[in-house]
Structure formats: C-alpha cells, structure tokens
Design a protein around this motif. Structure first.
Motif, PDB file in Angstrom:
ATOM      1  N   ARG A 157      53.255  10.908  44.109  1.00 28.78           N
ATOM      2  CA  ARG A 157      51.746  10.693  44.819  1.00 28.78           C
ATOM      3  C   ARG A 157      51.520   9.430  45.623  1.00 28.78           C
ATOM      4  NH1 ARG A 157      48.919  12.908  39.559  1.00 28.78           N
ATOM      5  NH2 ARG A 157      48.050  14.976  40.159  1.00 28.78           N
ATOM      6  N   ALA A 158      52.526   8.617  45.271  1.00 25.42           N
ATOM      7  CA  ALA A 158      52.486   7.380  46.035  1.00 25.42           C
ATOM      8  C   ALA A 158      53.737   7.116  46.864  1.00 25.42           C
ATOM      9  CB  ALA A 158      52.195   6.189  45.230  1.00 25.42           C
ATOM     10  N   ARG A 159      54.439   8.229  47.336  1.00 24.86           N
ATOM     11  CA  ARG A 159      55.804   8.154  47.732  1.00 24.86           C
ATOM     12  C   ARG A 159      55.521   7.514  49.328  1.00 24.86           C
ATOM     13  NH1 ARG A 159      54.134  12.965  47.823  1.00 24.86           N
ATOM     14  NH2 ARG A 159      54.026  14.073  49.721  1.00 24.86           N
ATOM     15  N   SER A 160      56.728   7.016  49.780  1.00 29.15           N
ATOM     16  CA  SER A 160      56.592   6.770  51.170  1.00 29.15           C
ATOM     17  C   SER A 160      56.116   7.799  52.060  1.00 29.15           C
ATOM     18  CB  SER A 160      57.887   6.362  51.799  1.00 29.15           C
ATOM     19  OG  SER A 160      58.186   5.932  52.932  1.00 29.15           O
ATOM     20  N   GLY A 161      55.148   7.339  52.932  1.00 29.32           N
ATOM     21  CA  GLY A 161      54.441   8.346  53.902  1.00 29.32           C
ATOM     22  C   GLY A 161      53.068   9.101  53.335  1.00 29.32           C
ATOM     23  N   SER A 162      52.847   8.924  52.079  1.00 25.28           N
ATOM     24  CA  SER A 162      52.024   9.670  51.495  1.00 25.28           C
ATOM     25  C   SER A 162      50.490   8.792  51.935  1.00 25.28           C
ATOM     26  CB  SER A 162      51.801   9.487  49.893  1.00 25.28           C
ATOM     27  OG  SER A 162      51.987   8.089  49.547  1.00 25.28           O
ATOM     28  N   ALA A 163      49.537   9.645  51.977  1.00 26.30           N
ATOM     29  CA  ALA A 163      48.216   9.342  52.362  1.00 26.30           C
ATOM     30  C   ALA A 163      47.769   7.774  51.380  1.00 26.30           C
ATOM     31  CB  ALA A 163      46.941  10.130  52.240  1.00 26.30           C
ATOM     32  N   ALA A 164      48.338   7.878  50.216  1.00 23.78           N
ATOM     33  CA  ALA A 164      47.740   7.038  49.112  1.00 23.78           C
ATOM     34  C   ALA A 164      48.674   5.711  49.454  1.00 23.78           C
ATOM     35  CB  ALA A 164      48.133   7.405  47.663  1.00 23.78           C
ATOM     36  N   ARG A 165      49.784   5.990  49.941  1.00 27.09           N
ATOM     37  CA  ARG A 165      50.711   4.494  50.234  1.00 27.09           C
ATOM     38  C   ARG A 165      50.050   4.034  51.484  1.00 27.09           C
ATOM     39  NH1 ARG A 165      54.306   1.187  47.934  1.00 27.09           N
ATOM     40  NH2 ARG A 165      55.164   3.029  46.539  1.00 27.09           N
ATOM     41  N   ARG A 166      49.558   4.751  52.430  1.00 26.96           N
ATOM     42  CA  ARG A 166      48.957   4.198  53.741  1.00 26.96           C
ATOM     43  C   ARG A 166      47.922   3.606  53.611  1.00 26.96           C
ATOM     44  NH1 ARG A 166      50.432   9.159  56.230  1.00 26.96           N
ATOM     45  NH2 ARG A 166      48.267   9.887  55.838  1.00 26.96           N
ATOM     46  N   ILE A 167      47.016   3.984  52.769  1.00 24.18           N
ATOM     47  CA  ILE A 167      45.777   3.126  52.251  1.00 24.18           C
ATOM     48  C   ILE A 167      45.945   1.950  51.516  1.00 24.18           C
ATOM     49  CG2 ILE A 167      43.468   3.233  50.823  1.00 24.18           C
ATOM     50  CD1 ILE A 167      43.647   6.315  51.478  1.00 24.18           C
ATOM     51  N   PHE A 168      46.820   2.061  50.707  1.00 22.68           N
ATOM     52  CA  PHE A 168      47.274   0.988  49.935  1.00 22.68           C
ATOM     53  C   PHE A 168      47.865  -0.190  50.818  1.00 22.68           C
ATOM     54  CE2 PHE A 168      50.299  -1.734  47.043  1.00 22.68           C
ATOM     55  CZ  PHE A 168      49.429  -1.975  46.110  1.00 22.68           C
ATOM     56  N   ASN A 169      48.666   0.264  51.849  1.00 24.87           N
ATOM     57  CA  ASN A 169      49.341  -0.968  52.772  1.00 24.87           C
ATOM     58  C   ASN A 169      48.125  -1.479  53.681  1.00 24.87           C
ATOM     59  OD1 ASN A 169      51.834  -0.435  52.027  1.00 24.87           O
ATOM     60  ND2 ASN A 169      52.317   1.217  53.441  1.00 24.87           N
TER      61      ASN A 169
END
Lengths: 364, 364
Positions: A157-169
């Motif tokens: 769910r938090a893999r590279s390119g996911s929406a969640a990862r983008r928000i975290f960054n």
C-alpha cells in the motif's frame, strides 16, 4: 453502546495498537544498537520517552481518514502508518527544540537538554551544551530514519509510486520548508513589509503546521484505504482550515497559556522570536511606538516576565488577540461546514468532529 | 581497449548517470519547493552544491558490488541507488559540519556557514550563527528525506523486507550510532581508560565510517543484484578492513595533510577534539607529560598553529604516526588479500582494486 462510546472504544484500541507497535519497533532497534555499543542506549531511550506522550493528533487524523475511506478497524497497515507518523513527529520535535532553544518538552527536559544533563552528571570534558545539541541532532536523524523504516513496513500500500508514498514525501518536504520559513521570518521579518506580516505568518503555519498536522495525515489515511481523488480533496477542505486554526490556537497558548497546563514556560514563543499571526496582527494594530517596541524585543532570549506581561496587555488592548480569535473561529466554522459535506459514515464523522473540537478549543 | 580503460569508461558512464539522476531529482524537488515560496530556494541550492563534488566513493562501491554480483551495466536501478547514497552522504556531511563546527567543506563554506553568510549579507536581525545552524539542521533533514525518497524509487528490488532495504536501514542506524560514539569519545575519552583508547577509536571508525563508507554500499549493490549470502560475506572481508584503513588515512590527513589539497584547515580535527586511532596511539606511546598535554589541549577550538606543530612532532617522535601507518598497511593488506579471494570477473575485480588503492593512499 452509544455512538460516542463506539468512537471512544475504537479510538482507544487504535491508540493502544500504535503504542504497542512503537514499543515493538523501538525494542528491535534497541537490540540493533546494543550490538554497536551499550553507550548508544540513550539515543533510543530519548526517542522512547518522546513517543510515549503526546496527543497523537496526526496518527488519529490518519486513522479516521482511513476509516472514512472504508478501511477496516484493526488493520495492521494503519497501525504501522500511525507509528511512522508518531516517529516523524518525534524527530521533528527533537530538532525543533534545538532550533527554538527550548529546554522543556511536555513538562520534562527536551532531548538536547537531556544529553547536556548526561554530560554534566558524568563530569565529561568540553562543552556540555554543544554536546547536547550534537547528540540531539543525531538522535533526530535516527528517529527520522526510523519513521521512514516504519512507513516502508506498510508494504504494497505504500510502495514506490503509490498515492500514500507521494503524500508521505510531500509532507516531509513541506514541513521542513515551512519550518525554514518560520526561522527566516524570525530574522527577516523585522526588515520586511510590516503590512504583509499576517499573510506571511499564515503561509508559514499552512506549511509548517496545517498541512503537516492535519491535511497530510488525513489524506494519507484515505490514500492507504484507496480513497478516490474527490474524497481526498474533500478531506483537505476540512483539514486545512482546521490545521490553521489548530496552530493559531497553539500560538495564542504560547503567549497567553497557563504554563502548568501547556508544559512550556509562558512567553517562550516571544523569546524565540516567533512571528505568528497573533504577532502579525499586533504589529499592524498597535500604536507605532508599541509596534516598534515589539519588533525590538521579539527574539530576546532574556525577555523579562514584565515584558511578557506588557506584550500580553498590548496584544489585548490593540485588538490583536480578538482578531486572532475571530480568525480561529472563522477557520473552525469553515472546517466544520466542510466536514458536514463529507460523505462519511457516522462513526468517522463524529470522530473527526471531536478531534477538530479538541484541536481548536484546547488549553494545552 | 585495455582492461583498465574498460573500467574507466564504465565507471565514467555510471558517474555521469548518477550526476544526471541527482540533477533530475533535485530539479523536481526545486519545483515542489517553488510552490511553497521562493524563499526556500537556498535549501535545495545548498544540497545541489554539495552533491556536485566529492569522490563518489559510496556510489562506486555500490556499483561494483552490483556488477560483481552479475548486475548489468547501465541498469537504472543501480544509478538510483548511487543517487540515494550520495544524497545520504550529503545529509550526513551537512549535520556533521554543524556538530564538528567546521566552517569549510571541500574548500568552500559549509552549509551552516552559507546560511549565516546569507543572514549577514541581508542584514537580518538576531543571531546569524544560530540561524545558520538552524537552517542547516533543516536542510540536512530535507536531504535525509530525499535520500530515502530516491532509494524507494528503485521499486521492487528495494521493497519492504528485501535484503537491500535491510542493508539501507542498518547502514543509517549504524552510522548515526557511530557518530554518537565519536562525539561521546571527545567528551568522555579524557575520563575513560587511556589504555583502551585505541580499541575505542577503532570501534568508532568501524561504525561511523568503515561500515558506512565501504561495507554497506558494496553489500547494497550486491543485494540489489541478488547476490548470495556467501558473496556478501566475502565482500565484507574485503570492505571492512578497507574502510578502517580509509578512515585512518583520513585521520592522518586531518593532522598531517596539506590544507591546499585536503580543502580543510590543518589541525581542525585536533581543535574539534577527535580522538582518532592516531591520537589513541599518541596517548599511549608518548611520555606522561606529553600525553597529559595532549589530553588537555584536544578540543580547544582556539588551538594555535604552534600547538598543532608540537602535536605533530610529538606524534612522530613517540611512534604514534608509525604505528598508525603500520596498521593502515596491515588492514590494506588484509583487504587486498580478501579481494583476491573474491569470485569476481576481471572488470569488477580491477575496479575494486583501484578504488581500494585510491582510498588508502590518497592525499585528500
């Protein structure tokens, strides 16, 4: 059970999960550190102490963002996300306290103070204050790495390119940018256009606080549960004004709050030279003489108690406190109206309403 | 083409790829920051300047670890890994320079110094030095986040639970622990057992440098290419003694190096109070009077040029420099013997040999 007790029970169970997950994570890290040297134990110890307390606002926003988007209660992924957010917040606080020269945090010594006390207690050589700052820089870095390590443990769910990862960054980059704007305003504010000081202060709190404390955590929870873009946008229309009101409440407490309740000495924000929305209003509404006085004494680390009292009086008399409270009220109203428009089930709706209420009307 | 020109061409192409990838990454981040405020541009600017220079030792170790394990030249994943390692190194240097109070880095001002110069040039209010430190803490935090963001972009090979991710996590935690041991020794060294000072110094360089600069990057490259555990273990038997020798060479240069070549003022390591292996030998081999003198002046930020000269003489005369050089030689020998035993093709074998040679016999 009433709806309100449903919310309380579910929230308590999530908070317990996050606390347990933090304990487990830090206990593993303690083992890794022990293989290096017993001398490094205080780094993990400081982080442990720091993540034990707090309001867990960010973890809770994330949780209800998840539940509002149809995520299941008790899913380990959302507990891990809460754990990552709490570790990130701890890292930010450790470095923030060095930057703001704050010796206290939640009523106890801040991390850099803890390390300088360790230095003094052991009769070590050279400068205890510099040792404290240096050790706290490293502890904050370690905690920042832990936060990311924990976030990655979410997995797919938090893999590279996911929406969640983008928000975290984006969350991390924006809060650091916002903190820089905050310290920049402390030093550059006095030579910049006074009329624009409220606008600058609002931009600072948007990035250093509102987006970070409420908007991004709520969106992150939603994204982890696969929320559509419209829901994430709806979340923002609620969480962004809420976050601004939350930070302005914090700023008012920093000047007018009761130290016994806030856990921080009264007037410390003034000694640090924080140019908040409240200060911005005062600079514009006070007499020229009072504004010049304020400009001169802001950021004086030795500001006396009577100066703090004088600034408080000045802020009340010129209407700066009222203006700030009105803005908090307006932003809160915007937030609650946006919340009513969100397509949420009654449990997350009530929970977010309660969180919002606590955030803007708190005393500590 | 000779084998040596094959190595040089392949290495140059990888370095170009890393530089291009860093540029692209930072240019995207500059766009994100520009949406916040033009005022935050100096944060990205400082990071850009810092990642432009350097020996790229860690990225290269990672690359040849990858190639040695059968990874293909030109694969974008290994370029991204190199980019992540360079960003991590930049973050570490930014915070390190605050901790060590180093105003210069690679012949130019360090990041905190850049920000205090920005403060002075603009005639801003309050303390320029504190502003510089605070801004550099935030810039380092941002760069640390970037490093991880870049690492995650590798995708599946660096997913949660992968060998590469585990190495990246341990690398970060160990280097921070090692740096803490380093600053702890500066203050606690004088009151701890003098006879064990060489052992403590060796443990410090193992964690703050050898594992971080050579062992983990090489293993990371191997792991990304799917290297079996035996190859990773073989890599360590080469890279760990190499990394120790590399750091000891650095420590000798810190006292005996030519400032024109190293880009750092001579004797700064002594002014910072670094208790290196070289210092450890001196404390044990010098006369009691000389050892007491050394213990007393180490860490004095105002140490005069003639004191630095006296310490140099003392280190030569008591045999501390010779003892350190012998140890560097022994560790280098161990490293090269381990390298010969590795089951590598001739190109990575030659490349690692050249890197190792440059690391232990350099003048800067």
């Amino acid at each position: 059970m009433t709806l309100s007790s449903d919310v309380a029970a579910e929230q308590a169970s999530f908070i317990d999960g996050v606390a347990g997950s933090l304990n487990g994570f830090l206990s593993e890290q303690r083992d890794v550190m022990a293989t290096v040297s017993p001398d490094v134990a205080p780094l993990i110890g400081s982080i442990s102490t720091l993540v034990t307390g707090g309001k867990r606002l960010r973890a809770l926003m994330c949780y209800w963002g998840w539940r509002g988007a149809g995520g299941l209660a008790g899913d380990p992924d959302i507990v891990t996300a809460g754990c990552a957010l709490e570790l990130f917040q701890a890292a930010a606080l450790i470095h923030d306290d060095i930057i703001d020269r704050s010796d206290t945090r939640r009523g106890g010594p801040s991390v850099h103070k803890r390390f300088s006390q360790l230095h003094e207690a052991n009769g070590w050589a050279l400068d205890s204050e510099h040792f404290g700052d240096a050790a706290a820089i490293l502890t904050g870095d370690l905690c920042l790495s832990f936060s990311e390590e924990s976030f990655t443990e979410i997995g797919p769910r938090a893999r590279s390119g996911s929406a969640a990862r983008r928000i975290f960054n984006v969350m991390r980059a924006e809060v650091m940018a916002g903190q820089y704007l905050d310290i920049l305003e402390e030093v550059a504010g006095p030579v910049r256009d006074r009329a624009a000081s409220v606008d600058r202060a609002r931009s600072i709190i948007r990035y250093k606080s509102a987006k970070y404390s409420t908007e991004h955590p709520l969106a992150l929870g939603g994204a982890l549960a696969g929320a559509p873009a419209e829901l994430i946008a709806g979340y923002s229309s609620f969480s962004l004004p809420l976050g601004e009101a939350f930070q302005m409440r914090d700023d008012v407490l920093g000047v007018f709050g009761d130290p016994a309740t806030t856990g921080k000495p009264a007037g410390d924000d003034l000694r640090e030279g924080k140019r908040t929305v409240l200060v911005g209003f005062a600079l514009n509404l006070a007499s020229e003489a009072d504004a010049a006085y304020l400009d001169r004494v802001l950021g004086d680390p030795d500001l006396a108690e009577e100066d703090v009292a004088r600034i408080r009086r000045l802020m009340v008399e010129c209407g700066a406190l009222d203006a700030t409270e009105s803005l908090i009220e307006q932003l809160s109203k915007d937030a609650f109206e946006a919340l009513e428009r969100l397509p949420l089930d009654e449990v997350p709706l009530l929970a977010l309403g309660q969180l919002a209420e606590a955030a803007v009307s708190r005393a500590a």
